[in-house]
Design an enzyme around this catalytic site. Structure first.
Site, PDB file in Angstrom:
ATOM      1  N   ASP A 116     -38.054  -4.693  41.557  1.00 24.70           N
ATOM      2  CA  ASP A 116     -36.850  -3.661  42.137  1.00 24.70           C
ATOM      3  C   ASP A 116     -37.333  -2.350  41.848  1.00 24.70           C
ATOM      4  O   ASP A 116     -38.595  -2.208  41.660  1.00 24.70           O
ATOM      5  CB  ASP A 116     -35.676  -3.780  40.673  1.00 24.70           C
ATOM      6  CG  ASP A 116     -36.607  -4.224  39.607  1.00 24.70           C
ATOM      7  OD1 ASP A 116     -37.507  -3.555  39.209  1.00 24.70           O
ATOM      8  OD2 ASP A 116     -36.033  -4.964  38.854  1.00 24.70           O
TER       9      ASP A 116
ATOM     10  N   ASP B  82     -37.089   1.387  40.116  1.00 15.94           N
ATOM     11  CA  ASP B  82     -36.798   2.136  39.061  1.00 15.94           C
ATOM     12  C   ASP B  82     -36.955   3.723  39.255  1.00 15.94           C
ATOM     13  O   ASP B  82     -38.077   4.160  39.841  1.00 15.94           O
ATOM     14  CB  ASP B  82     -37.459   1.821  37.868  1.00 15.94           C
ATOM     15  CG  ASP B  82     -36.806   0.589  37.454  1.00 15.94           C
ATOM     16  OD1 ASP B  82     -35.752  -0.047  37.764  1.00 15.94           O
ATOM     17  OD2 ASP B  82     -37.480  -0.144  36.645  1.00 15.94           O
TER      18      ASP B  82
ATOM     19  N   ASP C 235     -45.474   2.171  28.315  1.00 14.58           N
ATOM     20  CA  ASP C 235     -46.387   1.258  27.604  1.00 14.58           C
ATOM     21  C   ASP C 235     -47.715   1.281  27.947  1.00 14.58           C
ATOM     22  O   ASP C 235     -48.657   1.711  27.214  1.00 14.58           O
ATOM     23  CB  ASP C 235     -45.701  -0.291  27.439  1.00 14.58           C
ATOM     24  CG  ASP C 235     -45.187  -0.746  28.787  1.00 14.58           C
ATOM     25  OD1 ASP C 235     -45.347  -0.043  29.831  1.00 14.58           O
ATOM     26  OD2 ASP C 235     -44.685  -1.992  28.705  1.00 14.58           O
TER      27      ASP C 235
HETATM   28  P1  ATP Z   1     -41.837  -6.034  36.037  1.00 14.88           P
HETATM   29  O1  ATP Z   1     -42.242  -6.033  37.295  1.00 14.88           O
HETATM   30  O2  ATP Z   1     -42.163  -7.298  35.277  1.00 14.88           O
HETATM   31  O3  ATP Z   1     -40.278  -5.560  36.043  1.00 14.88           O
HETATM   32  P2  ATP Z   1     -41.935  -3.388  34.825  1.00 14.88           P
HETATM   33  O4  ATP Z   1     -43.190  -2.516  34.746  1.00 14.88           O
HETATM   34  O5  ATP Z   1     -41.024  -2.956  35.733  1.00 14.88           O
HETATM   35  O6  ATP Z   1     -42.479  -4.964  35.198  1.00 14.88           O
HETATM   36  P3  ATP Z   1     -39.942  -3.417  32.876  1.00 14.88           P
HETATM   37  O7  ATP Z   1     -39.757  -4.332  31.706  1.00 14.88           O
HETATM   38  O8  ATP Z   1     -38.889  -3.722  34.122  1.00 14.88           O
HETATM   39  O9  ATP Z   1     -41.384  -3.559  33.541  1.00 14.88           O
HETATM   40  O10 ATP Z   1     -39.881  -1.771  32.466  1.00 14.88           O
HETATM   41  C1  ATP Z   1     -39.861  -0.904  33.231  1.00 14.88           C
HETATM   42  C2  ATP Z   1     -40.802   0.206  32.789  1.00 14.88           C
HETATM   43  O11 ATP Z   1     -40.459   0.518  31.369  1.00 14.88           O
HETATM   44  C3  ATP Z   1     -42.316  -0.081  32.614  1.00 14.88           C
HETATM   45  O12 ATP Z   1     -43.136  -0.064  33.605  1.00 14.88           O
HETATM   46  C4  ATP Z   1     -42.564   0.591  31.441  1.00 14.88           C
HETATM   47  O13 ATP Z   1     -43.089   1.920  31.955  1.00 14.88           O
HETATM   48  C5  ATP Z   1     -41.288   1.138  30.635  1.00 14.88           C
HETATM   49  N1  ATP Z   1     -41.387   0.012  29.341  1.00 14.88           N
HETATM   50  C6  ATP Z   1     -40.640  -1.208  29.527  1.00 14.88           C
HETATM   51  N2  ATP Z   1     -40.565  -1.659  28.332  1.00 14.88           N
HETATM   52  C7  ATP Z   1     -41.237  -0.844  27.376  1.00 14.88           C
HETATM   53  C8  ATP Z   1     -41.763  -0.859  25.842  1.00 14.88           C
HETATM   54  N3  ATP Z   1     -41.644  -1.893  25.179  1.00 14.88           N
HETATM   55  N4  ATP Z   1     -42.431   0.304  25.626  1.00 14.88           N
HETATM   56  C9  ATP Z   1     -42.676   1.287  26.276  1.00 14.88           C
HETATM   57  N5  ATP Z   1     -42.414   1.246  27.576  1.00 14.88           N
HETATM   58  C10 ATP Z   1     -41.787   0.203  28.264  1.00 14.88           C
HETATM   59 MG    MG Z   2     -38.853  -3.793  36.368  1.00 14.06          MG
END
Ligand code: ATP
Ligand code: MG
Length: 437
Positions: A65, A67, A137
């Site tokens: 997706d 963001d 993170d």
């Molecule tokens: P995925 O492809 O699995 O969705 P993602 O990187 O988009 O991976 P998400 O869980 O959707 O992961 O979270 C979006 C963003 O928010 C992450 O890329 C990160 O920058 C931030 N984030 C999410 N969870 C945390 C956390 N527990 N602590 C700090 N930052 C976080």
């Molecule tokens: Mg995501």
């Protein structure tokens, strides 16, 4: 657009990666995400893509997706997109909906002050773009993409880590894990999914801080378990979880059963189940937590049932008790909702019934709404060497066979020693002396 800085904040120059130095372009971004980015810009706000989508696009992968982040406050976002819904505690972010597609729009956020660090990381303290980067993170998750300028903006060395395949947490690893222990699970998940190495300084404290996962609410753990095991890389994820000593905090009874390898029985059911799940995800077939948890918890259930049978309890009762206890224990760690735990227990219970092939039983089982899952589970047990191949083959044939052949199959099965009531009685009387398998 590099963000605005509060007077007191240290201003560090981000690395700006120009269009010739990266592989991103407008063409690879969804129309709906572009609409959101453009309209925020037109309204005078900063608007960027961030997180997983930038990371995945730079790796040449399809993002799950898109963001968006902005310096517009949630109420301001709502003025730009009247249809936006503000969601989360204290209006954390906005969902802009286009039919079934949702674009998430968040306001730049700062990390909570140290005194609030025990609270969840999603506190609503607005900040600068740099603060927004630093509270994320991992470095590879903190890259921004500016569509207008066609630049990637990097405050934390994420671009270099992405190139080298390194997963590195931002800031002091121990402090970041204390703040939110789930980040340890995220480290494992991203390392497995991306095929990255976890930087040693990011990996080392995981052993020490692992037990903090016991403080995470079981409902949040459930969400994480699904992401870990239904993301298409479950096999690698499972191996990494065990290597880093985290699996025990998700499935302690399963971990115990793995250590307890008596009779050299191959404990391969979990890896087989995860490999099958990965194949299904790759083929876009549905996967259910009921089946996943049935596999993850099967070994503890089996061992406990065997112990009780050995103590003289009737097999069926021993089994149901074991199932109940294992589930009750697991729920303290991972909150499996009832809509999944009920079918999980049905899959388990049906394993005993699949063993009985005489009379009307097999015909009735075929009509059971959980038959297909229970049959798949039986095949998994066969694959793992824990159930007889012959039993699996019998059920495969029984499903396909015409009515007359089915009757014949049932009659032959009834004649065999391995089915029907006779066998159960024999097992029961022998049970007293036998030690668990
Ligand atoms: P995925 O492809 O699995 O969705 P993602 O990187 O988009 O991976 P998400 O869980 O959707 O992961 O979270 C979006 C963003 O928010 C992450 O890329 C990160 O920058 C931030 N984030 C999410 N969870 C945390 C956390 N527990 N602590 C700090 N930052 C976080
Ligand atoms: Mg995501």
């Amino acid at each position: 657009m590099i963000g605005r800085f509060k007077g007191k904040e240290k201003i560090s120059e981000p690395l700006i990666i120009q269009r010739t130095q990266h592989s991103l372009s407008r063409a690879r971004i969804s129309d709906n995400a572009l609409k959101v980015l453009d309209r925020l810009k037109e309204a005078g706000y900063a608007s960027l893509l961030v997180g997983g989508c930038v990371r995945d696009l730079l790796l040449g992968r399809e993002p799950k997706d898109f963001d968006v982040v902005t310096d517009a406050r949630p109420e301001e976002i709502k003025k730009v997109f009247h249809s936006a819904r503000l969601i989360g505690r204290r209006f954390r972010l906005a969902h802009v909906r286009f039919g079934r597609d949702i674009i998430e729009v968040a306001t730049f956020r700062a990390a909570p002050a140290p005194e609030d660090a025990s609270e969840r990381h999603d506190n609503n303290i607005f900040g600068t773009q740099e603060e927004d980067a630093r509270r994320r993170d991992f470095t590879v998750n903190a890259l921004y993409y500016d569509v207008d300028e066609n630049t990637v903006i990097d405050y934390v060395g994420g671009a270099k880590d992405l190139e080298r395949g390194v997963l590195r947490i931002i800031g002091d690893p121990a402090a970041r894990y204390r703040e939110d222990p789930v980040r340890m699970l995220r480290a494992i998940r991203f390392a497995a999914n991306l095929g990255f190495n976890i930087d040693p300084q990011t990996a080392d404290p995981i052993r020490e801080y692992g037990p903090q996962l016991l403080q995470v609410p079981p409902a949040r753990m459930f969400e994480e378990v699904l992401k870990l095991f239904q993301g298409g890389y479950a096999v690698q994820t499972y191996e990494l979880l065990r290597t880093h000593g985290l699996f025990r905090f998700l499935f302690p009874l399963t971990e115990d059963s793995l250590a307890n390898e008596e009779h050299g029985f191959p404990r391969t059911l979990v890896p087989h189940a995860l490999a099958n799940t990965d194949v299904r995800v790759a083929e876009d077939k549905p996967v259910t937590p009921a089946f996943l948890f049935a596999a993850l918890l099967w070994e503890p259930v089996r061992l406990r049932a065997a112990t009780r049978t050995a103590q003289g309890m009737r097999p069926l009762e021993a089994f149901e008790r074991a199932a109940e206890e294992v589930l009750r224990d697991e729920l303290k760690h991972v909150m499996l909702p009832r809509r999944f735990s009920v079918p999980m227990r049905e899959i388990w219970s049906m394993q005993l019934r699949l063993d009985r092939r005489a009379g009307h039983q097999p015909f009735r089982l075929l009509e059971h709404k959980r038959f297909r899952a229970a049959y798949d589970f039986l095949l998994l047990r066969v694959q793992a060497g824990e159930a007889e191949a012959e039993l699996g083959e019998w059920w495969t044939r029984f499903q396909e066979a015409p009515e007359a052949e089915r009757r014949a199959m049932v009659a032959t099965a009834a004649g065999k020693a391995g089915s029907g009531r006779r066998r159960r009685r024999r097992r029961r009387s022998g049970g007293q002396r036998v030690s668990p398998p």
